[in-house]
Design an enzyme around this catalytic site. Structure first.
Site, short mmCIF file in Angstrom:
data_model
loop_
_atom_site.label_atom_id
_atom_site.label_comp_id
_atom_site.label_asym_id
_atom_site.label_seq_id
_atom_site.Cartn_x
_atom_site.Cartn_y
_atom_site.Cartn_z
N ASN A 1 28.83 24.23 -32.59
CA ASN A 1 28.09 23.06 -33.08
C ASN A 1 26.64 23.24 -32.63
O ASN A 1 26.32 23.02 -31.46
CB ASN A 1 28.71 21.79 -32.49
CG ASN A 1 27.92 20.54 -32.84
OD1 ASN A 1 26.98 20.58 -33.64
ND2 ASN A 1 28.30 19.43 -32.23
N TRP A 2 25.81 23.66 -33.56
CA TRP A 2 24.41 23.95 -33.19
C TRP A 2 23.60 22.68 -32.95
O TRP A 2 22.48 22.75 -32.48
CB TRP A 2 23.75 24.78 -34.29
CG TRP A 2 24.25 26.19 -34.42
CD1 TRP A 2 25.36 26.73 -33.83
CD2 TRP A 2 23.65 27.25 -35.19
NE1 TRP A 2 25.49 28.05 -34.18
CE2 TRP A 2 24.44 28.40 -35.03
CE3 TRP A 2 22.52 27.33 -36.01
CZ2 TRP A 2 24.15 29.62 -35.64
CZ3 TRP A 2 22.23 28.55 -36.63
CH2 TRP A 2 23.03 29.67 -36.43
N LYS A 3 24.17 21.53 -33.32
CA LYS A 3 23.46 20.23 -33.18
C LYS A 3 22.07 20.35 -33.82
O LYS A 3 21.91 21.05 -34.80
CB LYS A 3 23.42 19.80 -31.71
CG LYS A 3 24.83 19.81 -31.08
CD LYS A 3 24.92 19.10 -29.78
CE LYS A 3 26.36 19.19 -29.28
NZ LYS A 3 26.59 18.45 -28.06
N HIS B 1 31.64 13.22 -34.65
CA HIS B 1 31.25 13.69 -33.31
C HIS B 1 30.78 12.49 -32.49
O HIS B 1 30.19 11.55 -33.03
CB HIS B 1 30.13 14.73 -33.44
CG HIS B 1 29.81 15.40 -32.15
ND1 HIS B 1 29.02 14.82 -31.19
CD2 HIS B 1 30.21 16.59 -31.63
CE1 HIS B 1 28.94 15.63 -30.14
NE2 HIS B 1 29.64 16.72 -30.39
N GLU C 1 28.34 12.07 -30.63
CA GLU C 1 26.90 11.76 -30.73
C GLU C 1 26.62 10.95 -31.98
O GLU C 1 25.72 10.10 -32.00
CB GLU C 1 26.08 13.06 -30.68
CG GLU C 1 26.04 13.61 -29.26
CD GLU C 1 25.93 15.11 -29.15
OE1 GLU C 1 25.56 15.78 -30.13
OE2 GLU C 1 26.23 15.64 -28.05
N GLU D 1 37.37 15.93 -27.50
CA GLU D 1 36.14 16.09 -26.73
C GLU D 1 35.93 14.87 -25.82
O GLU D 1 35.41 13.83 -26.28
CB GLU D 1 34.93 16.21 -27.67
CG GLU D 1 34.98 17.42 -28.57
CD GLU D 1 33.57 17.89 -28.96
OE1 GLU D 1 33.26 19.05 -28.69
OE2 GLU D 1 32.81 17.09 -29.49
N GLY E 1 28.11 18.54 -22.82
CA GLY E 1 26.76 18.88 -22.38
C GLY E 1 26.48 18.59 -20.92
O GLY E 1 25.33 18.58 -20.50
N SER F 1 31.62 21.32 -22.61
CA SER F 1 31.23 22.30 -21.58
C SER F 1 32.10 23.56 -21.56
O SER F 1 32.37 24.11 -20.49
CB SER F 1 31.19 21.63 -20.21
OG SER F 1 30.21 20.59 -20.21
N GLY G 1 29.22 23.45 -27.99
CA GLY G 1 27.82 23.05 -28.21
C GLY G 1 26.88 24.08 -27.62
O GLY G 1 26.63 25.13 -28.20
N GLY G 2 26.38 23.79 -26.41
CA GLY G 2 25.36 24.62 -25.76
C GLY G 2 25.64 26.11 -25.81
O GLY G 2 24.75 26.91 -26.16
P1 PGA Z 1 28.93 21.25 -25.15
O1 PGA Z 1 29.05 20.36 -26.49
O2 PGA Z 1 29.72 22.51 -25.38
O3 PGA Z 1 27.45 21.53 -25.03
O4 PGA Z 1 29.46 20.44 -24.05
C1 PGA Z 1 30.27 20.25 -27.16
C2 PGA Z 1 30.11 19.42 -28.41
O5 PGA Z 1 29.27 18.51 -28.42
O6 PGA Z 1 30.80 19.64 -29.41
#
Ligand code: PGA
Length: 251
Positions: free
Chosen positions: A9-11, A94, A96, A166, A172, A213, A234-235
């Site tokens: 997930n490049w956000k 998601h 967010e 999640e 994150g 994470s 994500g990251g």
């Molecule tokens: P993260 O994000 O790996 O940076 O914790 C996961 C996500 O938001 O899908």
């Protein structure tokens, strides 16, 4: 056997030029790993470029949201028809989007149902906040998200759904959920509702990811759990760590 699926997930990261650079860094190694479905969920502006770079590849392209209507007066949204030209996957609900953009279980349900109708694989995110977790409400909260999010979904299409567990407090933060705990939560709060809604056989064919994470160092601990079929990353999806995660899923 459920095929592992690891989605990045490049956000809200990467211009088109930066996206091209990242795809070039990652795709060579990922290409060689055919036992895992790897997917890049990119910003809308990078869709055309990334999908053309991956045209001959088995690496999938996805988006991070879609609207439920094919077209119309929905300023700032994107239609499944527009997405379908470039991508086969969509992250839906998601945390967010739930936290910052008013996404609810009801809108998740609408987006998910539309994705399935258009042949787009929905990656539906569920998870509890830290407060819900500390109050011991995790299973109840996720079960509710599952029941509403999957309401009236056609059984014949349900096999394409991917669920991402999640825990919001793990996203994150570097505070990944303990793998055994994640596995138990998935059993109780995801597999159980799936079985209730779709029946045992179908529920067992549906893939469930862990997200929050995940990195190259901890990924294998998740993938060795019975109920975890991949990760939503994500990251670590923005660097070569992503290759190590996909490699861990192939083990
Ligand atoms: P993260 O994000 O790996 O940076 O914790 C996961 C996500 O938001 O899908």
């Amino acid at each position: 056997m459920r095929k592992p699926i690891v989605a990045g997930n490049w956000k809200m990261h990467k211009t088109v030029a930066e996206a091209e650079e990242l795809v070039n860094v990652l795709s060579g190694d990922l290409e060689k790993i055919t036992s895992v479905e790897s997917v890049f969920c990119v910003p809308f502006t990078c869709l055309s470029k990334v999908s053309s770079l991956l045209k001959e590849s088995h690496i999938g392209v996805g988006v991070q949201n879609i609207h439920w209507a094919d077209y119309g007066a929905f300023t700032g949204e994107i239609s499944p028809l527009m997405v379908k030209e470039f991508a086969n996957y969509a992250i839906i609900g998601h945390s967010e989007r739930r936290t910052f953009f008013g996404e609810t279980d009801i809108t998740v349900n609408k987006r998910l149902s539309t994705a399935l109708k258009h042949g787009i694989v929905p990656i539906m995110c569920v998870g509890e906040t830290l407060e819900e977790n500390q109050k011991g409400n995790t299973v109840e909260v996720i079960t509710h998200q599952m029941e509403i999010g999957l309401r009236e979904i056609e059984k014949s299409l349900a096999g394409n759904i991917v669920i991402a567990y999640e825990p919001i407090w793990a996203i994150g933060t570097g505070l990944a959920c303990d793998p055994t705990t994640a596995n138990n939560i998935i059993l109780q709060a995801i597999r159980k509702p799936l079985e209730k809604i779709f029946g045992l056989e179908l529920s067992q064919s549906i893939r469930v990811q862990y997200g929050g994470s995940v990195n190259g160092g901890n990924a294998y601990d998740y993938f060795s759990q019975s109920e975890i079929d991949g990760a939503l990353v994500g990251g670590a999806s923005l660097k070569s760590d992503f290759i190590d995660i996909v490699k861990a899923a192939a083990k």
